[in-house]
Write a protein that holds these residues in place. Structure first.
Motif, PDB file in Angstrom:
ATOM      1  N   MET A   1     -25.416  -4.031  -8.057  1.00 15.82           N
ATOM      2  CA  MET A   1     -24.465  -3.760  -9.133  1.00 15.82           C
ATOM      3  C   MET A   1     -24.706  -2.376  -9.708  1.00 15.82           C
ATOM      4  SD  MET A   1     -24.000  -5.796 -12.710  1.00 15.82           S
ATOM      5  CE  MET A   1     -22.823  -5.213 -13.887  1.00 15.82           C
ATOM      6  N   GLY A   2     -25.907  -2.090 -10.151  1.00 11.95           N
ATOM      7  CA  GLY A   2     -26.198  -0.806 -10.782  1.00 11.95           C
ATOM      8  C   GLY A   2     -27.335  -0.951 -11.768  1.00 11.95           C
ATOM      9  N   THR A   3     -27.197  -0.281 -12.911  1.00 17.22           N
ATOM     10  CA  THR A   3     -28.248  -0.323 -13.915  1.00 17.22           C
ATOM     11  C   THR A   3     -27.800  -1.135 -15.122  1.00 17.22           C
ATOM     12  OG1 THR A   3     -27.472   1.678 -15.015  1.00 17.22           O
ATOM     13  CG2 THR A   3     -29.052   1.961 -13.220  1.00 17.22           C
ATOM     14  N   LEU A   4     -28.741  -1.446 -15.979  1.00 12.43           N
ATOM     15  CA  LEU A   4     -28.437  -2.195 -17.199  1.00 12.43           C
ATOM     16  C   LEU A   4     -27.466  -1.415 -18.081  1.00 12.43           C
ATOM     17  CD1 LEU A   4     -28.966  -4.698 -18.918  1.00 12.43           C
ATOM     18  CD2 LEU A   4     -30.933  -3.511 -19.896  1.00 12.43           C
ATOM     19  N   ARG A   5     -27.554  -0.117 -18.064  1.00 12.95           N
ATOM     20  CA  ARG A   5     -26.640   0.705 -18.875  1.00 12.95           C
ATOM     21  C   ARG A   5     -25.189   0.513 -18.438  1.00 12.95           C
ATOM     22  NH1 ARG A   5     -26.383   7.254 -19.328  1.00 12.95           N
ATOM     23  NH2 ARG A   5     -24.809   7.300 -20.956  1.00 12.95           N
ATOM     24  N   GLU A   6     -24.942   0.245 -17.163  1.00 11.03           N
ATOM     25  CA  GLU A   6     -23.595   0.089 -16.628  1.00 11.03           C
ATOM     26  C   GLU A   6     -23.062  -1.331 -16.759  1.00 11.03           C
ATOM     27  OE1 GLU A   6     -24.441   1.282 -12.687  1.00 11.03           O
ATOM     28  OE2 GLU A   6     -24.507   3.421 -13.169  1.00 11.03           O
ATOM     29  N   ALA A   7     -23.906  -2.294 -17.144  1.00 11.19           N
ATOM     30  CA  ALA A   7     -23.490  -3.690 -17.250  1.00 11.19           C
ATOM     31  C   ALA A   7     -22.459  -3.862 -18.367  1.00 11.19           C
ATOM     32  CB  ALA A   7     -24.700  -4.581 -17.506  1.00 11.19           C
ATOM     33  N   GLN A   8     -21.509  -4.749 -18.148  1.00 10.57           N
ATOM     34  CA  GLN A   8     -20.437  -4.997 -19.110  1.00 10.57           C
ATOM     35  C   GLN A   8     -20.920  -5.899 -20.247  1.00 10.57           C
ATOM     36  OE1 GLN A   8     -17.324  -3.610 -18.894  1.00 10.57           O
ATOM     37  NE2 GLN A   8     -18.218  -2.464 -17.208  1.00 10.57           N
ATOM     38  N   VAL A   9     -20.379  -5.657 -21.432  1.00 10.84           N
ATOM     39  CA  VAL A   9     -20.699  -6.482 -22.593  1.00 10.84           C
ATOM     40  C   VAL A   9     -20.237  -7.913 -22.313  1.00 10.84           C
ATOM     41  CG1 VAL A   9     -20.208  -6.880 -25.029  1.00 10.84           C
ATOM     42  CG2 VAL A   9     -20.526  -4.554 -24.188  1.00 10.84           C
ATOM     43  N   GLY A  10     -21.085  -8.877 -22.625  1.00 10.04           N
ATOM     44  CA  GLY A  10     -20.764 -10.281 -22.407  1.00 10.04           C
ATOM     45  C   GLY A  10     -21.199 -10.803 -21.055  1.00 10.04           C
ATOM     46  N   SER A  11     -21.757  -9.954 -20.211  1.00 13.76           N
ATOM     47  CA  SER A  11     -22.176 -10.401 -18.883  1.00 13.76           C
ATOM     48  C   SER A  11     -23.663 -10.742 -18.877  1.00 13.76           C
ATOM     49  CB  SER A  11     -21.896  -9.315 -17.842  1.00 13.76           C
ATOM     50  OG  SER A  11     -22.667  -8.156 -18.101  1.00 13.76           O
ATOM     51  N   THR A  12     -24.033 -11.604 -17.953  1.00 16.43           N
ATOM     52  CA  THR A  12     -25.434 -11.938 -17.731  1.00 16.43           C
ATOM     53  C   THR A  12     -25.826 -11.366 -16.382  1.00 16.43           C
ATOM     54  OG1 THR A  12     -25.249 -13.972 -19.009  1.00 16.43           O
ATOM     55  CG2 THR A  12     -27.108 -13.807 -17.502  1.00 16.43           C
ATOM     56  N   VAL A  13     -26.868 -10.577 -16.370  1.00 15.69           N
ATOM     57  CA  VAL A  13     -27.323  -9.934 -15.143  1.00 15.69           C
ATOM     58  C   VAL A  13     -28.775 -10.315 -14.886  1.00 15.69           C
ATOM     59  CG1 VAL A  13     -25.725  -7.991 -15.337  1.00 15.69           C
ATOM     60  CG2 VAL A  13     -27.953  -7.832 -16.415  1.00 15.69           C
ATOM     61  N   ARG A  14     -29.206 -10.077 -13.662  1.00 16.01           N
ATOM     62  CA  ARG A  14     -30.582 -10.382 -13.275  1.00 16.01           C
ATOM     63  C   ARG A  14     -31.290  -9.075 -12.911  1.00 16.01           C
ATOM     64  NH1 ARG A  14     -32.812 -15.171 -11.902  1.00 16.01           N
ATOM     65  NH2 ARG A  14     -30.763 -16.122 -11.852  1.00 16.01           N
ATOM     66  N   VAL A  15     -32.502  -8.912 -13.423  1.00 11.82           N
ATOM     67  CA  VAL A  15     -33.277  -7.699 -13.140  1.00 11.82           C
ATOM     68  C   VAL A  15     -33.671  -7.710 -11.668  1.00 11.82           C
ATOM     69  CG1 VAL A  15     -35.376  -6.407 -13.656  1.00 11.82           C
ATOM     70  CG2 VAL A  15     -34.143  -7.551 -15.500  1.00 11.82           C
ATOM     71  N   LYS A  16     -33.355  -6.610 -11.007  1.00 12.12           N
ATOM     72  CA  LYS A  16     -33.644  -6.474  -9.587  1.00 12.12           C
ATOM     73  C   LYS A  16     -34.882  -5.609  -9.357  1.00 12.12           C
ATOM     74  CE  LYS A  16     -31.185  -4.918  -5.456  1.00 12.12           C
ATOM     75  NZ  LYS A  16     -29.925  -4.324  -5.017  1.00 12.12           N
ATOM     76  N   LYS A  17     -34.971  -4.497 -10.121  1.00  9.23           N
ATOM     77  CA  LYS A  17     -36.072  -3.559  -9.920  1.00  9.23           C
ATOM     78  C   LYS A  17     -36.228  -2.680 -11.145  1.00  9.23           C
ATOM     79  CE  LYS A  17     -37.383   0.292  -6.936  1.00  9.23           C
ATOM     80  NZ  LYS A  17     -36.927   1.200  -5.879  1.00  9.23           N
ATOM     81  N   LEU A  18     -37.463  -2.311 -11.452  1.00  8.90           N
ATOM     82  CA  LEU A  18     -37.743  -1.362 -12.531  1.00  8.90           C
ATOM     83  C   LEU A  18     -38.106  -0.023 -11.913  1.00  8.90           C
ATOM     84  CD1 LEU A  18     -39.936  -3.465 -14.968  1.00  8.90           C
ATOM     85  CD2 LEU A  18     -37.511  -2.971 -15.148  1.00  8.90           C
TER      86      LEU A  18
END
Length: 73
Positions: A1-18
């Motif tokens: 998907m991308g980075t946490l900064r690019e995630a949409q408001v209201g979405s739940t994402v999973r951390v892939k890599k730091l």
């Protein structure tokens, strides 16, 4: 998907890599960002900084510079 900064408001994402090294990576891990952890994006400030998330049952504000170092899916 991308980075946490690019995630949409209201979405739940999973951390892939730091990304990042040393103190930055350690600080992100201390905040609770680890591989496979679910993060709910609550809101983003009008100018994009900071990003407010819910992680491991608590609310956290993350600067956009730090959010760019968290890859999510």
């Amino acid at each position: 998907m991308g980075t946490l900064r690019e995630a949409q408001v209201g979405s739940t994402v999973r951390v892939k890599k730091l990304n990042g090294e040393g103190a930055l990576k350690r600080r992100l891990m201390d905040m609770g960002f680890t591989n496979g952890c679910e993060v709910y994006v609550r809101k983003v400030a009008p100018l994009g900084d900071p990003v407010e998330v819910t992680i491991r049952g608590y609310e956290l504000s993350v600067r956009k510079d730090d959010a760019e170092n968290i890859e999510v899916e």
